[in-house]
Design a protein around this motif. Structure first.
Motif, mmCIF file in Angstrom:
data_model
loop_
_atom_site.group_PDB
_atom_site.id
_atom_site.type_symbol
_atom_site.label_atom_id
_atom_site.label_comp_id
_atom_site.label_asym_id
_atom_site.label_seq_id
_atom_site.Cartn_x
_atom_site.Cartn_y
_atom_site.Cartn_z
ATOM 1 N N SER A 79 17.191 -56.652 24.970
ATOM 2 C CA SER A 79 17.336 -56.155 26.344
ATOM 3 C C SER A 79 17.664 -54.665 26.365
ATOM 4 N N LYS A 83 11.664 -48.813 28.876
ATOM 5 C CA LYS A 83 11.228 -48.889 30.273
ATOM 6 C C LYS A 83 11.552 -47.593 31.007
ATOM 7 N N TYR A 92 14.426 -52.835 25.537
ATOM 8 C CA TYR A 92 13.548 -52.922 26.699
ATOM 9 C C TYR A 92 13.964 -51.926 27.777
ATOM 10 N N GLN A 96 5.374 -55.741 27.908
ATOM 11 C CA GLN A 96 5.507 -55.074 29.203
ATOM 12 C C GLN A 96 4.612 -53.837 29.323
ATOM 13 N N MET A 150 11.962 -60.509 29.179
ATOM 14 C CA MET A 150 11.166 -59.640 30.033
ATOM 15 C C MET A 150 11.559 -59.732 31.496
ATOM 16 N N VAL A 192 8.929 -57.359 23.201
ATOM 17 C CA VAL A 192 9.251 -57.100 24.603
ATOM 18 C C VAL A 192 8.599 -55.808 25.071
ATOM 19 N N VAL A 193 8.702 -54.773 24.249
ATOM 20 C CA VAL A 193 8.122 -53.477 24.615
ATOM 21 C C VAL A 193 6.618 -53.593 24.826
#
Length: 290
Positions: free
Chosen positions: A274, A281, A277, A143, A51, A139-140
């Motif tokens: 990553s 994002k 993410y 965040q 993150m 991760v998604v």
């Protein structure tokens, strides 16, 4: 080496990568809940390390004072309030001074972007692939816990893990994901159909932006029809292609093109969290991927 001996020498991450293998062993059946919790903890720890910081997009709104959500800073919208005052005078109202309903306020809220994730969990995605996919999902949601994110997994058939407006803990989601049975067929067509249902669900919930879909797959399917005909039905379809095999690249490219989206290749397993993410994002921050 028996199952208990294997387990005693395994790290938490090893358990996560071999969870489907361990849960299939009769001698470990009584330990399944602990194995699942240990795997989820390892996945969450890995996700925390991926993150980064994110600035949520802001949407400016104006509304009468009583309609401003609680706990949000607001300031008087003088122009709109004066316009309402003029309208009230024209209509011959006699309830002056102005009521709370006549006072218009400006305020800011987090602009939400509905996203649907469609994830291959067939036998070709077991082991470390599956564990790293769970990290990517974690991760998604770590965040973007307030955004309408829906998740569907598919192997022989599609399974909804989370509806866009559903509120569940991250622990629950990871455990649901880990317990999706990895079977011998990859029904990519059904995976996209399941994603479309979630897209319609998100769209009907009154979100201001059309839903985007992220498909995570190696591009192979061993059940159902060629799924390319479904791609134009998506408002925006981003395809993350796992692995370096070139034979399935053309289908992934076709899905992305027909779905008005983009193709991202993920050659190295370790890069998956990553990459996922970064893609989501950008979507949630309103950036177009095409």
């Amino acid at each position: 080496m028996d199952a208990d001996a294997e387990l005693s020498s395994a790290s938490a991450w090893d358990v996560a990568t071999r969870y489907h293998e361990f849960k299939a062993k009769p001698s470990l059946k009584k330990s399944l809940r602990q194995l699942r919790a240990l795997s989820a903890a390892a996945i969450l720890e890995r996700a925390q390390s991926v993150m980064g910081s994110v600035v949520h997009p802001i949407e400016e709104r104006s509304a009468p004072w009583p309609e401003v959500p609680g706990g949000i800073e607001a300031e008087l919208d003088l122009d709109e309030t004066l316009e309402n005052s003029a309208t009230a005078l024209t209509e011959g109202r006699t309830d002056f001074p102005l009521t709370e309903q006549d006072l218009w306020m400006n305020y800011r809220v987090h602009r939400k972007q509905p996203v649907v994730l469609s994830v291959d969990t067939s036998l070709s995605m077991t082991g470390e692939k599956l564990a790293l996919t769970a990290v990517a999902l974690a991760v998604v949601l770590l965040q973007f816990p307030e955004d309408p994110v829906g998740i569907v997994a598919f192997e022989n058939e599609s399974t909804v893990l989370k509806y866009p407006l559903e509120r569940i803990s991250l622990q629950q989601l990871i455990e649901r994901f880990l317990d999706v049975p990895a079977q011998g067929y990859t029904h990519l067509e059904d995976g996209l159909k399941g994603a479309l249902q979630l897209v319609r669900s998100a769209a009907s919930a009154g979100q201001s932006r059309p839903p985007s879909t992220v498909l995570l797959t190696d591009g192979k399917y061993t059940a159902g029809r060629d799924p390319a005909y479904l791609a134009p039905r998506f408002p925006h379809l981003v395809v993350l292609k796992m692995g370096t095999e070139r034979a399935s690249l053309e289908l992934c490219r076709e899905l992305a093109q027909k779905g008005n989206g983009a193709l991202r290749e993920v050659g190295e397993l370790e890069a998956l969290p990553s990459v996922m993410y970064g893609v989501v994002k950008d979507l949630l921050r309103g950036r177009s991927l095409s």
